[in-house]
Scaffold this motif. Structure first.
Motif, mmCIF file in Angstrom:
data_model
loop_
_atom_site.group_PDB
_atom_site.id
_atom_site.type_symbol
_atom_site.label_atom_id
_atom_site.label_comp_id
_atom_site.label_asym_id
_atom_site.label_seq_id
_atom_site.Cartn_x
_atom_site.Cartn_y
_atom_site.Cartn_z
ATOM 1 N N LYS A 29 107.661 -48.299 43.596
ATOM 2 C CA LYS A 29 108.535 -48.645 44.721
ATOM 3 C C LYS A 29 109.981 -48.333 44.359
ATOM 4 O O LYS A 29 110.444 -48.663 43.264
ATOM 5 C CB LYS A 29 108.409 -50.134 45.059
ATOM 6 C CG LYS A 29 107.050 -50.538 45.595
ATOM 7 C CD LYS A 29 107.020 -52.031 45.885
ATOM 8 C CE LYS A 29 105.667 -52.469 46.420
ATOM 9 N NZ LYS A 29 105.631 -53.938 46.677
ATOM 10 N N TYR A 31 114.164 -47.941 46.243
ATOM 11 C CA TYR A 31 114.963 -48.579 47.276
ATOM 12 C C TYR A 31 116.142 -47.676 47.656
ATOM 13 O O TYR A 31 117.139 -47.590 46.945
ATOM 14 C CB TYR A 31 115.447 -49.941 46.776
ATOM 15 C CG TYR A 31 114.288 -50.815 46.355
ATOM 16 C CD1 TYR A 31 113.693 -51.683 47.253
ATOM 17 C CD2 TYR A 31 113.741 -50.701 45.072
ATOM 18 C CE1 TYR A 31 112.589 -52.448 46.889
ATOM 19 C CE2 TYR A 31 112.645 -51.463 44.700
ATOM 20 C CZ TYR A 31 112.066 -52.334 45.607
ATOM 21 O OH TYR A 31 110.971 -53.077 45.241
ATOM 22 N N LYS A 56 111.347 -46.762 54.626
ATOM 23 C CA LYS A 56 112.270 -47.827 54.982
ATOM 24 C C LYS A 56 113.436 -47.829 54.000
ATOM 25 O O LYS A 56 113.296 -47.448 52.838
ATOM 26 C CB LYS A 56 111.562 -49.184 54.976
ATOM 27 C CG LYS A 56 110.403 -49.271 55.963
ATOM 28 C CD LYS A 56 110.826 -48.884 57.382
ATOM 29 C CE LYS A 56 109.652 -48.918 58.353
ATOM 30 N NZ LYS A 56 110.033 -48.424 59.701
ATOM 31 N N SER A 215 107.022 -44.949 46.911
ATOM 32 C CA SER A 215 107.083 -45.568 48.239
ATOM 33 C C SER A 215 108.490 -46.133 48.441
ATOM 34 O O SER A 215 109.169 -46.515 47.491
ATOM 35 C CB SER A 215 106.044 -46.679 48.380
ATOM 36 O OG SER A 215 106.278 -47.726 47.433
ATOM 37 N N GLU A 217 111.014 -48.830 49.992
ATOM 38 C CA GLU A 217 111.001 -50.219 50.418
ATOM 39 C C GLU A 217 112.427 -50.696 50.760
ATOM 40 O O GLU A 217 113.410 -50.122 50.303
ATOM 41 C CB GLU A 217 110.448 -51.100 49.297
ATOM 42 C CG GLU A 217 109.067 -50.718 48.799
ATOM 43 C CD GLU A 217 107.975 -50.988 49.806
ATOM 44 O OE1 GLU A 217 108.153 -51.903 50.630
ATOM 45 O OE2 GLU A 217 106.927 -50.303 49.763
#
Length: 221
Positions: A29, A31, A56, A215, A217
């Protein structure tokens, strides 16, 4: 070239451990964060790029820009992204008296809260509880006051340097892809100044990271 760390030094992270520099995890993950918006056309372009990868992100918004462009701020929220406080006027904490800095932060806090309440009555009164100091410059006393208000101070692990007009867009891209790892908080800017680099870099970063099983997040409040 301006003086800055693309990859935040470990010593800095330890010295200022009350700030959030990364969010370690074993799930790949990362950011993505965007500072200084909302900005007409640019922020909406960013949202379109993110949507292509179902990615996101977290947008640290300037209060003045929120008030001037509420429809863009609304679109950020409605698209499922997170928002954070970036002061009302993009103040440099090192150069600002503490009382004035906190008051400016509170103006942005009110702008965010007011619009969130209008977007969804169910979150009336909800306030974002993450803050990023413009330029990454904040005094200890200012930071202490914000933490007392329940805020997390979010810094970064990787700086794209998209704002630096002296570097090539290829260098900006390499700044991100060569330094990102699981848990990295990455900084971009949805601003006019940064767009020359951002327009080239963001689609390629999203493609590269998605292909490498990262991914995207949001940073939780």
């Amino acid at each position: 070239m301006k003086a800055y760390w693309v990859k935040t030094n470990r010593v800095i992270k330890k010295l200022f451990s009350n700030y959030v520099w990364d969010i370690p995890n074993n799930e790949n993950k990362i950011y993505l964060t965007f500072d200084d918006g909302p900005t007409p056309e640019i922020t909406t372009w960013v949202l379109d790029q993110l949507e292509r990868y179902n990615a996101k992100a977290t947008f640290f918004c300037i209060g003045k820009n929120i008030e001037q462009h509420p429809e863009i701020f609304n679109k950020i929220i409605e698209s499922g992204h997170a928002t954070g406080n970036h002061t009302f006027n993009h103040l440099n904490g090192w150069k600002t008296e503490d009382k004035k800095y906190i008051e400016n932060f509170e103006l942005c806090e009110a702008a965010i809260s007011n619009l969130q309440s209008k977007i969804n009555p169910d979150i009336s009164g909800l306030k974002s509880k993450i803050f990023r100091p413009p330029y990454g410059k904040i005094k200890r006393a200012q930071a202490k006051k914000l933490r007392q208000k329940g805020y997390k101070i979010i810094m970064w692990d990787v700086l794209s340097a998209d704002f630096d007009q002296s570097i090539t867009k290829e260098k900006c891209l390499n700044n991100v892809i060569s330094n990102t790892q699981s848990g990295s908080i990455i900084v971009f800017h949805d601003s006019v100044k940064a767009f020359k680099n951002l327009e080239y870099v963001l689609p390629r970063v999203l493609q590269y990271l998605a292909e490498n099983n990262f991914s995207f997040e949001t940073i939780k409040t």
